[in-house]
Enzyme design. Structure first.
Site, PDB file in Angstrom:
ATOM      1  N   GLY A 109     -10.487  -7.926 -47.584  1.00 56.81           N
ATOM      2  CA  GLY A 109     -11.350  -7.595 -48.711  1.00 56.81           C
ATOM      3  C   GLY A 109     -12.530  -8.550 -48.787  1.00 56.81           C
ATOM      4  N   GLY A 111     -15.303  -7.988 -47.383  1.00 51.19           N
ATOM      5  CA  GLY A 111     -16.549  -7.216 -47.324  1.00 51.19           C
ATOM      6  C   GLY A 111     -17.035  -6.955 -45.915  1.00 51.19           C
ATOM      7  CB  SER A 112     -15.298  -6.378 -42.677  1.00 51.16           C
ATOM      8  OG  SER A 112     -14.451  -5.344 -43.109  1.00 51.16           O
ATOM      9  CB  SER A 113     -17.437  -1.869 -45.037  1.00 57.00           C
ATOM     10  OG  SER A 113     -16.079  -1.707 -44.857  1.00 57.00           O
ATOM     11  CB  ALA A 115     -20.497  -8.268 -43.359  1.00 56.22           C
ATOM     12  CG  ASP A 156     -20.026  -5.113 -51.113  1.00 56.76           C
ATOM     13  OD1 ASP A 156     -21.060  -4.634 -51.610  1.00 56.76           O
ATOM     14  OD2 ASP A 156     -19.027  -4.424 -50.865  1.00 56.76           O
TER      15      ASP A 156
END
Ligand code: MEV
Length: 324
Positions: A109, A111-113, A115, A156
């Site tokens: 969680g 925030g890889s999406s 980023a 994010d």
């Protein structure tokens, strides 16, 4: 114009204000030291290629004319829609091969999406010579996240682009840097992946059913954020911890809590943290605890004993950058 770039962007942790931020209120977010990395190379052919093995995408390719269309594998969605939106805004033939190399698991969680979306757009901006400003980058990245997820405040995306610690509100209406040096923060991962879209929708359904109650709660959460902003600037960690505990109470009230999160939160509080709360959508992912320096080791032990995984991280990380 560059032929190849390596871009990185930080992950994030929401300090206070989740969910309320989706409803137009302020939140506090910090960028973390774990970074998402992405390599992009322009191709002589009109093709899009993607390698993102960490999310099950291997040897994925399609013609540029098909980008953003048809069935898109879950793991490719953010990168591909970022490319589709970039090409729609800046029409050109930009064949590109992208490889992702995140330093953190998408399950945290962190925030890889968002980023990944920010890194993709920054890479395209460099490869095309468009040199987008951070504001242009934010608008296109936020649009991409909404296209894929349908919901979200964009906090994010802001953390991935601007880095540091930010006071933020929906759609980037407020993006204000909060100049703090450090924070004694302990992070515990529940081991359970939270589904942000589902949780945001569940909260929205309840908010529609009980508008007066939920609007009052969102207002209260925003006043906690405003007071926490002041406490952060004074490095009054005790007050910050108290405000986090109250924020956690409201998050429970709107249905964002979970048994595992509560176990880790109470484990941290009982071991001497000033305060603790979930961070992000809730339901799983991570919790955070503001902790006196003398109690950090005890709080970490207590979280581990309660079944959590301590994630070592540093706050205030640098925003998106060109690595090479
Ligand atoms: C999720 O990490 C935080 C939420 O506030 C959603 C968002 O702001 O996009 C629940």
């Amino acid at each position: 114009m560059k032929k190849q770039v390596i871009i990185s962007a930080p992950g994030k942790l929401l300090l206070l204000g989740e969910h309320a931020v989706v409803h137009g209120k302020l939140c506090l977010v910090t960028a973390v030291s774990q970074r998402f990395k992405l390599k992009a190379k322009s191709l002589p052919s009109d093709e899009f290629m993607l390698e993102a093995p960490e999310v099950g995408v291997v040897n994925y390719r399609k013609p540029l004319s098909q980008v953003g269309k048809g069935e898109i594998p879950q793991g490719a969605k953010f990168v591909e829609m970022a490319l589709a939106n970039f090409l729609k805004r800046y029409p050109q033939k930009l064949g590109v091969a992208i490889t992702t190399e995140p330093e953190f698991k998408s399950t945290f969680g962190f925030g890889s999406s968002s980023a990944a979306t920010v890194c993709t757009l920054k890479a395209l901006s460099e490869l095309s010579g468009k040199s987008l400003t951070n504001k242009q980058l934010f608008d296109l990245a936020f649009k991409t996240v909404l296209d894929v997820q349908g919901v979200g405040s964009g906090f994010d995306v802001a953390a991935a682009i601007f880095g540091g610690t930010l006071l933020y509100s929906l759609g980037g209406k407020t993006i204000k840097s909060v100049p703090i040096k450090n924070l004694s923060l302990v992070v515990g991962y529940t081991g359970i992946k939270a589904d942000t879209t589902t949780l945001v929708k569940q909260v929205n359904i309840k908010a529609k059913k009980h508008p007066q109650v939920f609007n009052a709660i969102f207002d209260q959460i925003e006043s906690l954020v405003i007071q926490a902003h002041k406490a952060l600037l004074k490095r009054d960690d005790q007050t910050l911890g108290e405000l986090m505990d109250i924020n956690q109470g409201y998050l429970e009230a709107i249905g964002a809590g979970s048994v595992k999160l509560s176990q880790l939160i109470y484990a941290a509080r009982n071991a001497g943290a000033y305060g603790a709360k979930l961070s992000g959508a809730g339901g799983g992912d991570c919790m955070i605890a503001i902790t006196p320096n003398s109690k950090v080791a005890a709080v970490k032990r207590s979280i581990t004993k309660a079944g959590g995984i301590v994630v070592e991280t540093k706050i205030n990380a640098e925003g998106v950058k060109i690595e090479a």
